[in-house]
Design an enzyme around this catalytic site. Structure first.
Site, mmCIF file in Angstrom:
data_model
loop_
_atom_site.group_PDB
_atom_site.id
_atom_site.type_symbol
_atom_site.label_atom_id
_atom_site.label_comp_id
_atom_site.label_asym_id
_atom_site.label_seq_id
_atom_site.Cartn_x
_atom_site.Cartn_y
_atom_site.Cartn_z
ATOM 1 N N ASP A 70 0.861 -1.194 0.000
ATOM 2 C CA ASP A 70 0.000 0.000 0.000
ATOM 3 C C ASP A 70 0.895 1.241 0.000
ATOM 4 O OD1 ASP A 70 -2.090 1.711 0.026
ATOM 5 O OD2 ASP A 70 -2.904 1.091 1.963
ATOM 6 N N CYS A 73 0.455 4.870 1.875
ATOM 7 C CA CYS A 73 -0.565 4.799 2.921
ATOM 8 C C CYS A 73 -0.204 5.760 4.048
ATOM 9 C CB CYS A 73 -0.663 3.376 3.455
ATOM 10 S SG CYS A 73 -1.949 3.163 4.701
ATOM 11 N N HIS A 152 -7.923 0.470 7.569
ATOM 12 C CA HIS A 152 -8.221 1.826 7.119
ATOM 13 C C HIS A 152 -9.534 2.300 7.741
ATOM 14 C CE1 HIS A 152 -5.565 1.109 3.333
ATOM 15 N NE2 HIS A 152 -4.859 1.337 4.429
ATOM 16 N N ASN A 254 4.384 4.826 4.358
ATOM 17 C CA ASN A 254 4.888 3.737 3.502
ATOM 18 C C ASN A 254 5.566 4.364 2.295
ATOM 19 O OD1 ASN A 254 3.692 1.900 5.203
ATOM 20 N ND2 ASN A 254 2.326 1.007 3.692
ATOM 21 N N PRO A 285 -2.301 6.966 15.128
ATOM 22 C CA PRO A 285 -3.568 6.442 15.635
ATOM 23 C C PRO A 285 -3.358 5.306 16.621
ATOM 24 C CG PRO A 285 -3.111 5.492 13.508
ATOM 25 C CD PRO A 285 -1.991 6.461 13.784
ATOM 26 N N SER A 292 -5.694 8.356 20.147
ATOM 27 C CA SER A 292 -4.766 8.660 19.064
ATOM 28 C C SER A 292 -4.021 9.938 19.429
ATOM 29 C CB SER A 292 -5.518 8.840 17.739
ATOM 30 O OG SER A 292 -6.149 7.645 17.332
ATOM 31 N N HIS A 309 3.923 4.236 13.395
ATOM 32 C CA HIS A 309 2.797 4.796 12.633
ATOM 33 C C HIS A 309 1.468 4.499 13.308
ATOM 34 C CE1 HIS A 309 1.860 0.744 11.458
ATOM 35 N NE2 HIS A 309 1.094 1.076 10.438
ATOM 36 N N ALA A 311 -0.426 1.844 16.781
ATOM 37 C CA ALA A 311 -0.234 0.970 17.939
ATOM 38 C C ALA A 311 0.466 -0.333 17.544
ATOM 39 C CB ALA A 311 -1.582 0.663 18.588
#
Length: 383
Positions: A70, A73, A152, A254, A285, A292, A309, A311
Site C-alpha cells: 500500500d 498509505c 483503514h 509507507n 492512531p 490517538s 505509525h 499501535a
C-alpha cells in the site's frame, strides 16, 4: 559459497519483547545486501518479507517489500469549528454513519461520481507499464476517494478541549498494490541469490519503480484529501459545521526516498513508520476505541528520524477473529459510535487486537513529542 553480508546497525524502541518470528525476520533484514541501518519501532509486527514498523537505509538498492504494497498509505487529520457534543446523541451519529457509507465508499465510487475525479497531474503522468496504465484508467478512477478495507478508517475524535477532529487512514488502494506486484515480479526475474528481492536504484528497473512509487504516493495523498473533503461536506450539510483548513495534518508512512543522515545520502525505506524529523507534524492512531495522538518529531538520528505509525497489531487478523468474541468487542467499543450491524466483521480490528498505544508512545518518547491526545467518538470502517 556465498559470503554472508555484514550485519547492519540496528536501533530499537520496543514496548515489549520481540516474538521469535519477528526477531528472525528483523535479523534477516539486518543482513540483507546493502542494508546499513535498521530502526525498529515499538509498533513492529510480522508481515510478508519485511515487518511493519521498520525504517531502513541503503546506499544503492531499493527493497519494495520494505515499502509494502500500500504505497503512500498514511494519515490525515483536520479540525472542525464544533465541539464533540455535536455527536452526543444516537440519532446524530446514525445520520453521520449513513452519510459516510454514501460519500466515502470502501470499494469504489459509482461511475457517475468519478468522471473527472483524477487530477491532471495524476491522469497525465504515465506509469511504467501498459497494464498499469489500464488499471490506472479503470480502478484508479473509481477508487479515488475511497477507504479500503482492513485497518483503514474514518474516525471523528475529540481532543482534550472537546474540539471535534477528523482522522482518515487510507492509501493508494488497488493501483498501489498493482504497482508493487508488477515490480516485485521484475525483481524476482532478476534475482539469483534467493534473498530479499531488490532493485538497483540507478538501473532501469529501479528508476521505473521509483517513478511509479512517486505517482502512487501522490495518488494516496489525493485519495485522503478527497475523503477529507467528502466528510467535511457531509458535516456541513448535516450540521452547518465547517472544517478549519489551517489545522490540516497530512503525512504518509509507507515510502522510500532519498535522505541525508550524517555525512551520507541513503535510500530510506519506511514501512509502517512515520517520518519524524525535528518538529515535523504527524498523526499516530491507536485503534478503534483507544486514544490517538498528534505529534511533532524529535529528529532522533538512531531511528532515521522516524517513529511508529500506530499501535501495531498484537494479534494477527485470523487470531483476532478466532479469539475476540462479539461481547468483548462491544465492551472495547463502549462510548464510541459505530455500525453494530457489522460487529462480527469488525472483530479482527478490535482494540484488543492491537498493542497498548500508551505503552507505544512511552517507548518512543525520544522520537516524538505529543502535541495533543484524542479520544474516538465515531468510527467508520470498510469491511
Amino acid at each position: 559459497m556465498r559470503e554472508q553480508q555484514p550485519r547492519a546497525r540496528v536501533h530499537s524502541w520496543l514496548a515489549a519483547p520481540l516474538a521469535a518470528d519477528v526477531a528472525q525476520s528483523l535479523e534477516r533484514l539486518a543482513r540483507a545486501e546493502d542494508v546499513e541501518h535498521v530502526a525498529i519501532m515499538p509498533d513492529v509486527h510480522l508481515a510478508s518479507d519485511v515487518c511493519v514498523g521498520v525504517a531502513l537505509a541503503t546506499r544503492r538498492l531499493i527493497y519494495p517489500a520494505a515499502v509494502g504494497s500500500d504505497i503512500g498509505c498514511g494519515m490525515a487529520a483536520i479540525r472542525f469549528a464544533a465541539g464533540a457534543g455535536l455527536l452526543a446523541d444516537e440519532r446524530a451519529a446514525a445520520r453521520v454513519l449513513a452519510g459516510l457509507y454514501e460519500c466515502v465508499p470502501a470499494i469504489k465510487h459509482p461511475q457517475e461520481h468519478v468522471a473527472e475525479q483524477l487530477l491532471a497531474t495524476l491522469r497525465d503522468a504515465a506509469l511504467s507499464d501498459p497494464h498499469l496504465e489500464k488499471l490506472k484508467a479503470r480502478d484508479g478512477r473509481y477508487q479515488l476517494g475511497t477507504l479500503g478495507r482492513g485497518n483503514h478508517f474514518v474516525e471523528l475524535q475529540a481532543d482534550e478541549d472537546d474540539c471535534l477532529w477528523l482522522m482518515v487512514h487510507s492509501g493508494s488502494r488497488g493501483i498501489g498494490q498493482a504497482i508493487t506486484a508488477h515490480h516485485v515480479r521484475a525483481a524476482r526475474k532478476a534475482d539469483r541469490a534467493g534473498g530479499l528481492l531488490s532493485l538497483e536504484a540507478d538501473a532501469p528497473a529501479g528508476r521505473a519503480y521509483l517513478a511509479d512509487l512517486a505517482w502512487a504516493i501522490r495518488y494516496a495523498q489525493e485519495n485522503r484529501l478527497q475523503i477529507v473533503r467528502a466528510v467535511a461536506g457531509l458535516l456541513q450539510k448535516l450540521f452547518g459545521v465547517a472544517s478549519l483548513p489551517d489545522s490540516l495534518i497530512h503525512a504518509d508512512h509507507n515510502h522510500v526516498r532519498r535522505e541525508t543522515h550524517g555525512d551520507h545520502a541513503y535510500w530510506v525505506h519506511r514501512k509502517g513508520a512515520l517520518s519524524a524529523a525535528l518538529d515535523e507534524p504527524g498523526v499516530i492512531p491507536g485503534s478503534m476505541g483507544t486514544a490517538s495522538f498528534h505529534v511533532a518529531g524529535r529528529g532522533e538520528p538512531g531511528s532515521l528520524r522516524s517513529s511508529s505509525h500506530g499501535a501495531g497489531r498484537a494479534l494477527s487478523r485470523s487470531e483476532a477473529s478466532r479469539r475476540i468474541h462479539v461481547r468483548q468487542f462491544e465492551r472495547d467499543m463502549r462510548g464510541v459510535w459505530f455500525d453494530h450491524r457489522r460487529v462480527s466483521l469488525l472483530r479482527d480490528e478490535a482494540p484488543s487486537a492491537y498493542k497498548d498505544i500508551h505503552a507505544v508512545m512511552r517507548a518512543q518518547c525520544d522520537l516524538t513529542r505529543i502535541v495533543r491526545e484524542l479520544r474516538p467518538v465515531l468510527s467508520y470502517k470498510g469491511v
